[in-house]
Write an enzyme that holds these catalytic residues in place. Structure first.
Site, mmCIF file in Angstrom:
data_model
loop_
_atom_site.group_PDB
_atom_site.id
_atom_site.type_symbol
_atom_site.label_atom_id
_atom_site.label_comp_id
_atom_site.label_asym_id
_atom_site.label_seq_id
_atom_site.Cartn_x
_atom_site.Cartn_y
_atom_site.Cartn_z
ATOM 1 N N GLU A 118 9.833 -4.990 0.198
ATOM 2 C CA GLU A 118 9.332 -5.442 -1.086
ATOM 3 C C GLU A 118 9.527 -4.382 -2.169
ATOM 4 O O GLU A 118 9.350 -3.184 -1.937
ATOM 5 C CB GLU A 118 7.864 -5.856 -0.955
ATOM 6 C CG GLU A 118 7.741 -7.068 -0.037
ATOM 7 C CD GLU A 118 6.336 -7.609 0.113
ATOM 8 O OE1 GLU A 118 6.215 -8.742 0.608
ATOM 9 O OE2 GLU A 118 5.366 -6.914 -0.257
ATOM 10 N N LEU A 120 -3.638 11.402 -0.697
ATOM 11 C CA LEU A 120 -4.661 12.200 -0.019
ATOM 12 C C LEU A 120 -5.768 11.321 0.553
ATOM 13 O O LEU A 120 -6.019 11.319 1.758
ATOM 14 C CB LEU A 120 -5.233 13.230 -0.994
ATOM 15 C CG LEU A 120 -6.095 14.321 -0.381
ATOM 16 C CD1 LEU A 120 -5.307 15.148 0.636
ATOM 17 C CD2 LEU A 120 -6.679 15.227 -1.465
ATOM 18 N N CYS A 131 -1.078 -1.787 -5.160
ATOM 19 C CA CYS A 131 -1.007 -0.662 -4.232
ATOM 20 C C CYS A 131 -1.695 -0.994 -2.918
ATOM 21 O O CYS A 131 -2.826 -1.462 -2.892
ATOM 22 C CB CYS A 131 -1.666 0.559 -4.871
ATOM 23 S SG CYS A 131 -1.624 2.029 -3.846
#
Length: 390
Positions: free
Chosen positions: A110, A239, A360
């Site tokens: 994607e 992180l 995201c």
């Protein structure tokens, strides 16, 4: 033998009992393409012309390359091709974001186009699936299939540019930024990601500023230490936790390369990089009552106190059967305020494309072979995808 010559020898070698396989010119950097033309007995400057045709003008048909003589065009058609991934599915969000499922062999990856007022960012995949098993990420739940080739990586940029009119069509914002934040861990595919980024930076190709090409990594430290010797681009670190105990749980690669080891590597990269303005971007997904407490903010400030950085707080984007909830706006705002009191630049990332699962952590694609991740576990142990990178 130099790397380019070795690469060309490999690409041009053909088994005598097998039909010749055409070379995909999108697999070559401009320097490698110059070697290719030398092998053909042609002047190396022809590579500059080809690269311009492919990436400046979006041309994949040799017959349309009018400043190349017909004899050479016929020679090229016999031994080479220009082939980018095709779009299998396109989805358009109400906010203008576009997600494409790109066909790469029998699988799909994607690619996401995110237009904004002052820029347009393309989020590019580096692998089919991902082996790192981050627990909050949809892609990781699909498992790992394979690395993408150079042409399958840069081809995402080419195909997206073709669709949105990046080759001179007025009224459409061209791609100004590329982020290697799609499916996969880029530093587990350095051999193909770095040449693809070289093409992005090449003035004969896309000519993007190195500050506008960003590589995001969860922390494959040996590869990160080597990266500065190969290319200089903007760096983002996934992180997501301020201490090893929590990061071991949600980002399993931390079991091999812990936070201190990773941050030390980041600082080494910053010391030699010109692309980062002296700062790294820290990505931190906000998981409700998991990593979003005030105590976590204080711990994060301690971890990053000696690392010049900008911190992106990412509201978590849900996917089916995920064991998390999205942090409330109140908790995110409080987390941001706490970090800002330490003097950090802290941005709450605006969620884009969540209505088409393009936000995201939501990219999953169509990973056909889901057994590869199990095989990697057997080979490398439970620390999935944390193999040594030489």
């Amino acid at each position: 033998m130099c790397n380019n010559e070795a690469k060309m020898s490999e690409l041009l070698s053909v088994q005598s009992d097998a039909p010749a396989k055409k070379i995909n010119l999108m697999d070559l950097t401009r320097q490698q393409m110059r070697e290719f033309f030398k092998e053909l007995g042609e002047k190396p400057f022809r590579a500059d012309q080809l690269v311009k045709w492919i990436y400046h003008f979006g041309e994949d048909n040799f017959d349309n390359m009018t400043n190349i003589n017909k004899k050479l065009r016929e020679k090229l058609k016999a031994v080479a091709e220009i082939k980018a991934p095709e779009v299998a599915v396109e989805q358009r969000s109400a906010d203008g974001t576009i997600k494409w499922a790109m066909q790469v062999g029998e699988q799909q990856v994607e690619t996401v186009y995110i237009p904004e007022a002052d820029r347009a960012t393309l989020c590019v995949s580096s692998q089919v699936g991902c082996a790192l098993a981050c627990t909050f990420c949809s892609t990781a739940q699909q498992g790992f299939n394979r690395n993408l080739t150079v042409s399958e990586i840069i081809g995402q940029v080419w195909r997206a540019s073709k669709i949105i009119g990046n080759f001179g069509v007025t009224g459409v914002r061209p791609i100004t930024n590329v982020v290697m934040m799609g499916m996969g861990e880029p530093l587990l595919n350095v051999a193909n990601v770095v040449p693809a980024m070289e093409i992005m930076l090449d003035d004969f190709a896309y000519g993007l500023s190195k500050r506008r090409v960003t590589l995001s990594t969860s922390g494959v430290v040996p590869a990160l230490d080597n990266l500065s010797k190969m290319i200089d681009v903007a760096l983002a670190i996934s992180l997501h936790a301020p201490n090893d105990e929590l990061r071991d749980e949600i980002v399993p690669i931390n079991k091999k390369y812990n936070i201190k080891t990773l941050i030390d590597s980041v600082n080494r990269y910053l010391n030699v990089s010109n692309a980062n303005h002296g700062k790294v971007t820290i990505e931190y997904v906000m998981l409700d009552h998991v990593n979003d407490g005030i105590e976590h903010a204080h711990q994060l400030a301690e971890v990053l106190k000696n690392t010049p950085c900008k911190i992106n707080l990412i509201p978590w984007n849900p996917f089916p059967e995920a064991p998390y909830a999205k942090s409330s706006n109140t908790r995110i705002d409080r987390f941001q305020k706490t970090l800002m009191e330490y003097g950090f630049t802290v941005i709450i990332r605006k969620t884009r494309g969540d209505d088409i699962d393009a936000a995201c952590g939501q990219l999953a694609g169509d990973v056909i072979d889901r057994t590869k991740r199990t095989a990697m576990k057997r080979q490398f142990g439970q620390n999935i995808g944390v193999t040594e990178v030489n």
